[in-house]
Structure formats: C-alpha cells, structure tokens
Design a protein around this motif. Structure first.
Motif, PDB file in Angstrom:
ATOM      1  N   GLU A 248     -29.099  47.724   4.534  1.00 36.16           N
ATOM      2  CA  GLU A 248     -29.745  48.188   2.871  1.00 36.16           C
ATOM      3  C   GLU A 248     -29.420  46.914   2.093  1.00 36.16           C
ATOM      4  N   GLY A 249     -28.977  46.387   2.254  1.00 38.62           N
ATOM      5  CA  GLY A 249     -28.523  45.148   0.633  1.00 38.62           C
ATOM      6  C   GLY A 249     -29.200  44.469   1.435  1.00 38.62           C
ATOM      7  N   ILE A 250     -28.953  44.019   2.884  1.00 40.97           N
ATOM      8  CA  ILE A 250     -29.773  42.838   2.793  1.00 40.97           C
ATOM      9  C   ILE A 250     -31.433  43.060   3.249  1.00 40.97           C
ATOM     10  N   ALA A 251     -31.925  44.150   3.450  1.00 44.31           N
ATOM     11  CA  ALA A 251     -33.524  44.255   2.867  1.00 44.31           C
ATOM     12  C   ALA A 251     -33.924  44.292   1.665  1.00 44.31           C
ATOM     13  N   VAL A 252     -32.816  44.621   0.391  1.00 44.31           N
ATOM     14  CA  VAL A 252     -33.384  44.773  -0.794  1.00 44.31           C
ATOM     15  C   VAL A 252     -33.461  43.169  -0.519  1.00 44.31           C
ATOM     16  N   MET A 253     -32.654  42.383  -0.943  1.00 45.65           N
ATOM     17  CA  MET A 253     -32.596  41.568  -0.955  1.00 45.65           C
ATOM     18  C   MET A 253     -33.282  40.511   0.090  1.00 45.65           C
ATOM     19  N   LEU A 254     -33.916  40.708   1.366  1.00 41.80           N
ATOM     20  CA  LEU A 254     -34.481  40.106   1.700  1.00 41.80           C
ATOM     21  C   LEU A 254     -35.892  40.550   0.906  1.00 41.80           C
ATOM     22  N   PHE A 255     -36.986  41.604   0.689  1.00 42.83           N
ATOM     23  CA  PHE A 255     -37.407  41.909   0.031  1.00 42.83           C
ATOM     24  C   PHE A 255     -37.509  41.598  -0.886  1.00 42.83           C
ATOM     25  N   TYR A 256     -37.134  41.106  -1.750  1.00 43.26           N
ATOM     26  CA  TYR A 256     -37.075  40.399  -3.075  1.00 43.26           C
ATOM     27  C   TYR A 256     -37.788  39.266  -3.297  1.00 43.26           C
ATOM     28  N   GLN A 257     -37.271  38.845  -1.958  1.00 40.19           N
ATOM     29  CA  GLN A 257     -37.754  37.449  -2.333  1.00 40.19           C
ATOM     30  C   GLN A 257     -38.737  37.417  -1.332  1.00 40.19           C
ATOM     31  N   VAL A 258     -39.291  38.285  -0.474  1.00 42.38           N
ATOM     32  CA  VAL A 258     -40.141  38.055   0.739  1.00 42.38           C
ATOM     33  C   VAL A 258     -40.945  38.013  -1.125  1.00 42.38           C
ATOM     34  N   GLY A 259     -41.148  39.395  -1.620  1.00 46.04           N
ATOM     35  CA  GLY A 259     -42.073  40.075  -2.775  1.00 46.04           C
ATOM     36  C   GLY A 259     -42.367  38.025  -3.536  1.00 46.04           C
ATOM     37  N   GLU A 260     -41.278  37.733  -4.200  1.00 46.91           N
ATOM     38  CA  GLU A 260     -41.554  36.406  -5.126  1.00 46.91           C
ATOM     39  C   GLU A 260     -41.852  35.338  -4.720  1.00 46.91           C
ATOM     40  N   LEU A 261     -41.903  35.651  -2.974  1.00 43.00           N
ATOM     41  CA  LEU A 261     -42.594  34.862  -2.227  1.00 43.00           C
ATOM     42  C   LEU A 261     -44.113  34.269  -2.675  1.00 43.00           C
ATOM     43  N   PHE A 262     -44.880  35.911  -2.520  1.00 43.80           N
ATOM     44  CA  PHE A 262     -45.794  35.736  -2.448  1.00 43.80           C
ATOM     45  C   PHE A 262     -46.404  36.156  -4.242  1.00 43.80           C
ATOM     46  N   GLN A 263     -45.528  36.513  -4.560  1.00 43.87           N
ATOM     47  CA  GLN A 263     -46.337  37.041  -6.027  1.00 43.87           C
ATOM     48  C   GLN A 263     -45.880  35.042  -6.781  1.00 43.87           C
ATOM     49  N   SER A 264     -45.481  34.874  -6.439  1.00 45.14           N
ATOM     50  CA  SER A 264     -45.711  32.864  -6.354  1.00 45.14           C
ATOM     51  C   SER A 264     -47.062  31.817  -5.487  1.00 45.14           C
ATOM     52  N   ILE A 265     -47.173  32.320  -4.561  1.00 44.38           N
ATOM     53  CA  ILE A 265     -48.277  32.163  -4.128  1.00 44.38           C
ATOM     54  C   ILE A 265     -49.410  32.753  -4.493  1.00 44.38           C
TER      55      ILE A 265
END
Length: 785
Positions: A248-265
C-alpha cells in the motif's frame, strides 16, 4: 512621414477630483502642438504626445495651464525606471503549492514591491523600486528558487520548442522509473521469495516511485517549510512501511506520481489550448527596401517602414494601406466571423489575417505599441490580478494542510489511549488514509486554470478582461450605466425620418434639402447629402444665403427654398409643425409654404435594445443612460431602448457625480459598471466598480482606461462578458464543492476505518484530474454569445 511624436508622462500630485482630471484633459488637448492627451485619474498620470520640435514649448505651456486650472496640483515628470518590472519563466513549475511557496518567498525579498506567480503560464512577475534593485533581485531569485524547489529552473526568456522537448524528455524518464517500480513491487508481492528478498524489493520499488518526493520533503523540512503535498505523501507512505503495509505504501506513491504526471500533462495541454486560442502573434514581417523585400522580426520594424502582406499571412503591425485591396479576417481580435473589405487609405491592425489580396502597408506603430502586442500582454498577464476566490483558496490551502496533519496525529494517538481494545496500528492506518486524501492540489490547480480559461475564452470573443478580479466582479453587476454617443448609438449622424406635408413627396423633399445643404460641410448637411445619394446639380442653385444660427435660403429654378431650424421658420413667418422627433429637425419651405421636415439623428445601434433586455434578464436591477445631448433626444433614445433612467445635458464632471450618487445607493456586494467609448470617459470609467470601454479596436486610450475592453461596437458583448463570468464562476464552484465534498466523504470514511489507502489515493488523483478537465470547460464560450 510627418513630424516624429514624443510621448511624455507626468504625475499630477494632489489630483483627487475626477472632474478636475476631465477639465485638465480637455484643456491640454486644445494646446497647439498636442497630438494626444489623456489623464488617468486613478494613477494621477497625464500622458500626452507632442511633435518633436515643439516638445519643450508645449510641455511648458501645458504645465502653466494646469497650474492655472488647478493651483493645488503639483506637476512632476514621471521618472522612467522608478518602478521596474521583470517577467521570469519558471521552467518545470508543475505544482500549484510550489507556485504559492515561490510567490511568498519572492514577496519577502528586500526591494520587491510586488510579486505574482502565474501558475497557468509559469510566469513570475516581479516589480521593484528601480533598475539596480531589480538586477539584484533577479540574481537572488535565480539562485534561491531552485533551492526552494529543485525541479524549477528560472529563465528570463521562454523558448517554447526547447521547453516542450524538455517536458517530453522529463515525462519519458518518469514513466521509465515508475515502470521499473511497478515491476519490482509486483515481483515482491507475487514472487514468494520470502521476507529477506521481498523487503529489499519493496524498498527499492518504493525509492524508485517516490525517492524524489522524499528528497523534496527532506529539503523543505530543513528550510522550515514543512507542510506541503511532499510532506503529506512522505509521512503517509513511511507510516505504511512502519506498520508493514508495504504494497500500500508503494501503491500510494505510485498513484500519486501517476496522478502528478497526468495532472502535468492536462495542465500543459490546457496552457497550450489557451496559447492556441490567442495565437495572434505574427512570426515575421516582410520589409520593403527600395525594390527588394526581406523577412525580418516584427520587432525590427520602425514606424514609417513599408511592409508587404501576402494572402494567407497575418498583418504583423498596425499601419495604413498604401496599395492593394483585400478581405481581412478580424476574428482573432474581435470574434467577428464576417471578413472586412479593406483598400488603399484604410487603417489595418496587427493580428488581422489577410485572405486574398497583396497589401502594401506603411507601419504607423512599432511592435511594442501595436494592437496585437497590447492584447497579448493584457491576456497573458491578466491572472496577476487574482480573484477573491483564488486568494481565498490560496489562504485556505496554507492553513488546511497543517490542520489536517494535526488532526491525523490526534487520530493516530488519542483513540488508542481512550478506547478500550483499540489497536494502535489500526488507528495509525486510519490517520495515514486521512493524510493521503487531504492533498489540496485539485483546488489550487483547477481554480486559477478556470479563471484563466474564462479570460482566454472572452478574448476569443473580442472581450479583453484585465484580471480574474474583474471577471469575478461581473457576476455581481446590478447597475449598468451607459454613455449614449458611440456606446448605444453609432456616433454618426444619419437621416432617420423624412416627413412631407401637403402634396410634397419624400423624394422631392429630400432633393430640396440636398440642394440647400450642398455647399455646407456641417455633419448634418453631409448626412442629408449622403441620404440623397445622387449628384447634386449646383448649377441650378442661385442666390445662396446662409443665415447664421437659422439655416439656408436658396433659389432653384425660380423657387425660393428655406431649410433650417424653427427659428428660421419663425423669422420668415411661416407656419410650421412642432415635432418631438428623436434628433435634429430640419424644416423646409418652398415659396413661403411649409412642405415638411427631415429628422437627422445619431442612429441607435442594431443590438442596443436587445442588450438592454438581456441585461435585465440576467438580473440587472437598473439601467441608466448619461448624455450631454438634449433632454428630448436623450429621453427619446432611452424610451426606444427601454432604459430605466436617463440623465441628459450633462457635462463630464456631472457624469462622475451621477455615478457616485448611484454608487452610494447600491447595497453591499452589488457592482456598478460604466460603459463608454474609453476616450472621453476616463474619469467615469475609473470611478465605476468596473469600467467597460466599447469599440476598443485600435484605441490605445480605451485599452489603457478600462477594466474590460470590448473590441467591437456591440453593446450585446456586455451581456456575453457577464455570461462568461457566470459560466466561469459556475465551473470554479463546481470544482470547489466537488473537491471538498469528495475529500470530506473519504476523510470521514477513513476516520471510521471504512476506506483504504488505495481508495484514498485513487480519490485524490481522480478528483484532481476531473477538476482540471472541468476547468477547461471555461474556454468553451461560443454558445454563450
């Protein structure tokens, strides 16, 4: 070319009266040698243009005149460089909280008088007291900002191609790193390798996914800047590892980074959409030198130079057509879809698109002074004037994050101490869920993006709104005050009525009037000749006699014709009909017999009545018209258009007094707008809550004086501006309610143990992306017109 003009600016210290400003402007304009003059009552600045060789004499005369008119005013030259402005591009700025942090830091630098970070365009706009101070500040921020936010690079000029290439490269690196984290994390989860192998795999996966977040959080803590999204994600995921919830710790960081990536795009696409919407900047100009031509940058062209514009090319600078005829597309500036026909002798503006003919143009303004440059500057820097909602959300985010961290800490510690049998790890997990969902990105990103989209969409409709604050204020308009001439009317005299009496026909009455007025250059005479539209045979006219203040007496083929006002009819003892026509009445008599009259009036614009009706439908309480025209004419126009109140025969300072009286009558929260031509109405535009200038196309005075500039002469665009404001506010509040509502629900579910960290991070990422996409709807304003 004629004499070169010099622009001079003076500060009028002690100018506290809008009427005095109007008086000074009016009188300075009459000085021989003054080409242009305007007084900005708000900034207490007098701007005037004078011929080069007459400059010193004219300035001295202007100062003496102002001292005579207003002895209490002190006149000072406006010192260039006394307030310097610098725009820096923050490459790599993809975090709205980071933008707030940078803005607060720069505001605290010694010598900075104002600082604004525009998250949408990635610009940092700094104002300082002088040039030397600005140089030191730029050096400081260039070094300091990358320390505060390591991903940000401060550059003075933006190269879009380099920037886009760098963005693509960064995105590829992030995707590669996250893919590696997913593979290692999946291997640790399903590989069955045992704890000795799985834990290192989880740790490496976690560091690949969020190592940069941990690094940013650590650096911020060292600098004393604790509470931001990096801190929230770091604490939440480290806490997950502490209670052995590695996936869950890894998943939270992964999803957060993916979200930031999509947000940036998504944000970058939004920026590009707005940039494309305002794609009016010319890329080149074709300069004609003798018999040769060469491509140069628009900035390299001087006033007086000759340029060639071929079909399909943008007109790069304002100028006068010397040769050629063509149709030009003005939609980029005015929002009008119908092309205009232009020919030799016509003025054209930068930003127009030449469609079918070759034009030879003499440039009248340098690029920096051109219409397109001013429009781009207004739109791109509009978000530096932030709306109250934006300011509130910025303050809210500043206190919201620390508050959530404190609540999460209490949630982790207090229940296990007071609830019998409560597991410490269970409540820690709930607190971590609380932290994950609390990130305020959706609000801080989508709200400025929504306002900027509204401003961009308005500009595409030919409406320039100078700031988010004015866009938001348009929602509360309850009083609309109009100037008459040039705003609700066309400002051009035209024959609007031909009323024959007895056996006289309309055609013959108009012919007699045209013969009588054929030698006059008066606008009324010219309007009669234009309405007649045939060539006047002056050979038939005999014994032409112009009677001052009365009219004209002529003889045509043995007949005596009188054309003039009622004083002429009375003087000649001719019985005439008293009429209350809406305009100037020209009475006619032939051989002592009254034969009818012609009405000449300033024609009402086609969409004025519709605009008034639509404003009332939008909830405007009262519409008022101010005019210097006669009471009869003013009331006739007001009645025709459905105006609630008309004040006629007003001098400029009396218009200001009427606006001040109305302003004192409105309730708290209500806004008053004044709509004028932006040239002679500067004091009134400044006094209103929102000043709207009509017909700003090509008018420097209009663009400078008003808060909102309508580039066409259509009053209905006021309605469009208010609709765009309401549309934008609706989207902004949708995002606020949706973001806070969703987060509030998940926060409660997390606190009661009904939501997992997976659900929390997916909710956070999903809310942010949906809010950004919803904000882009603010650009879609076509259906609102």
């Amino acid at each position: 070319m004629g004499e070169r003009s010099i622009k001079r600016e003076f500060v009028l210290e002690g100018l506290d009266c809008a009427g005095c400003a109007a008086k000074i402007e009016k009188n300075v304009k009459t000085i021989n040698g003054v080409d242009e003059c305007s007084v900005n009552f708000v900034t207490k600045t007098l701007t005037m243009k004078t011929a080069d060789e007459k400059n010193d004499t004219v300035v001295s005369e202007a100062k003496q005149l102002i001292s005579k008119l207003e002895p209490d005013i002190r006149i000072k030259d406006k010192v260039k460089g006394s307030a310097e402005s610098q725009v820096l591009f923050l490459k790599g700025l993809d975090c709205a909280n980071c933008a707030v942090k940078v803005e607060e830091y720069v505001k605290g630098i010694k010598g900075v008088t104002a600082a604004t970070v525009d998250f949408v365009s990635k610009k940092l706009i700094i104002e300082a007291v002088d040039l030397n101070t600005m140089s030191k500040i730029v050096s400081d921020v260039s070094v300091s900002i990358p320390k505060i936010e390591p991903d940000i690079e401060v550059v003075i000029e933006q190269n879009s191609e380099t920037y886009e290439g760098g963005e693509n490269s960064r995105i590829k690196k992030v995707i590669f790193r996250l893919a590696a984290a997913v593979i290692l994390g999946a291997a640790g989860l399903i590989g069955g390798f045992g704890t000795a192998v799985e834990l290192p795999l989880f740790i490496i996966s976690y560091l690949l996914a969020g190592g940069d977040i941990l690094l940013k959080a650590g650096k911020n803590i060292i600098r004393g800047q604790v509470f931001d999204e990096n801190f929230l994600m770091s604490i939440a995921t480290i806490g997950a590892f502490a209670i052995a919830q590695y996936p869950e710790g890894i998943a939270v960081m992964l999803f957060y980074q993916v979200g930031e990536l999509f947000q940036s795009i998504a944000v970058n696409r939004s920026r590009k959409s707005i940039s494309d919407l305002m794609d009016i900047r010319p890329e080149f100009a074709v300069l004609k030198v003798g018999n040769e031509t060469k491509r140069v940058a628009p900035e390299a062209i001087n006033a007086g130079d000759i340029i060639i514009v071929k079909p399909g090319e943008k007109i790069p600078l304002d100028g006068l057509i010397l040769e050629g005829r063509s149709m030009v597309d003005t939609s980029a500036l005015t929002g009008e879809s119908v092309p205009r026909e232009v020919e030799s002798g016509n003025e054209v503006l930068s930003g127009f698109m030449n469609t079918n003919g070759v034009l030879t143009i003499q440039v009248t303004k340098t690029y920096g002074e051109s219409t397109v440059a001013k429009i781009l500057d207004l739109v791109q820097n509009a978000s530096s004037r932030k709306a109250a909602t934006e300011k509130f959300i910025t303050r809210f985010a500043r206190y919201y994050t620390p508050a959530v961290v404190i609540i999460a800490a209490l949630l982790a510690v207090v229940p296990p101490l007071i609830i019998e049998g409560a597991a410490f790890s269970d409540w820690v997990y709930r607190a971590l869920v609380f932290l994950v969902i609390s990130c305020p990105c959706a609000l801080v990103v989508s709200i400025p993006l929504g306002f900027f989209g509204g401003i961009g969409g308005a500009s595409k409709s030919g409406i320039l709104i100078k700031g988010s604050n004015y866009l938001e204020a348009l929602n509360s308009v309850k009083y609309v005050v109009f100037d008459k001439t040039g705003t609700l009317t066309k400002g051009v005299f035209k024959v609007t009525g031909i009323v024959p009496k007895g056996d006289m026909t309309e055609e013959r009455l108009l012919e007699y009037a045209a013969l009588a007025e054929s030698y006059s250059n008066h606008p009324i005479a010219q309007s009669i000749i234009a309405a007649y539209s045939k060539e006047v045979n002056k050979d038939d006219i005999g014994n032409y006699d112009e009677i001052a203040g009365h009219g004209i007496k002529i003889e045509v083929n043995g007949k005596t014709i009188l054309a003039g006002n009622k004083k002429l009819m009375s003087k000649e003892e001719i019985s005439y009909t008293e009429e209350d026509g809406m305009g100037t009445i020209v009475h006619l008599a032939v051989d002592g017999q009254y034969v009818g009259y012609i009405v000449i009036s300033d024609e009402v614009k086609e969409d004025s009545k519709k605009a008034i009706e639509s404003l009332k439908a939008l909830g405007v309480k009262k519409t008022i018209m101010l005019t210097g025209d006669t009471k009869k004419v003013g009331e006739a126009v007001g009645q025709k258009l459905g105006i609630d109140t008309v004040h006629a025969e007003l001098l400029p300072h009396e218009k200001v007094e009427q606006v001040e009286l109305l302003d004192s009558q409105k309730q708290k929260g209500e806004k008053l707008i004044f709509v004028g031509d932006g040239i002679n109405d500067t004091p009134v535009l400044a006094r209103a809550d929102i000043g709207i200038a009509m017909g700003g196309l090509g008018s420097d005075a209009a663009i400078e004086a008003a808060d909102v500039v309508i580039m066409t002469d259509e009053p209905s665009k006021i309605v469009t501006a208010i609709k765009i404001a309401k549309h934008t506010r609706k989207i902004v509040w949708q995002n606020i309610i949706f973001s806070l509502g969703t987060k509030g629900i998940v926060l409660l579910l997390g606190a009661f143990g009904l939501a997992t960290m997976w659900e929390a991070i997916i909710s956070d990422v999903g809310v942010t992306l949906l809010a950004v996409l919803n904000a882009m709807r603010a650009l879609k304003v076509d259906r609102l017109s």
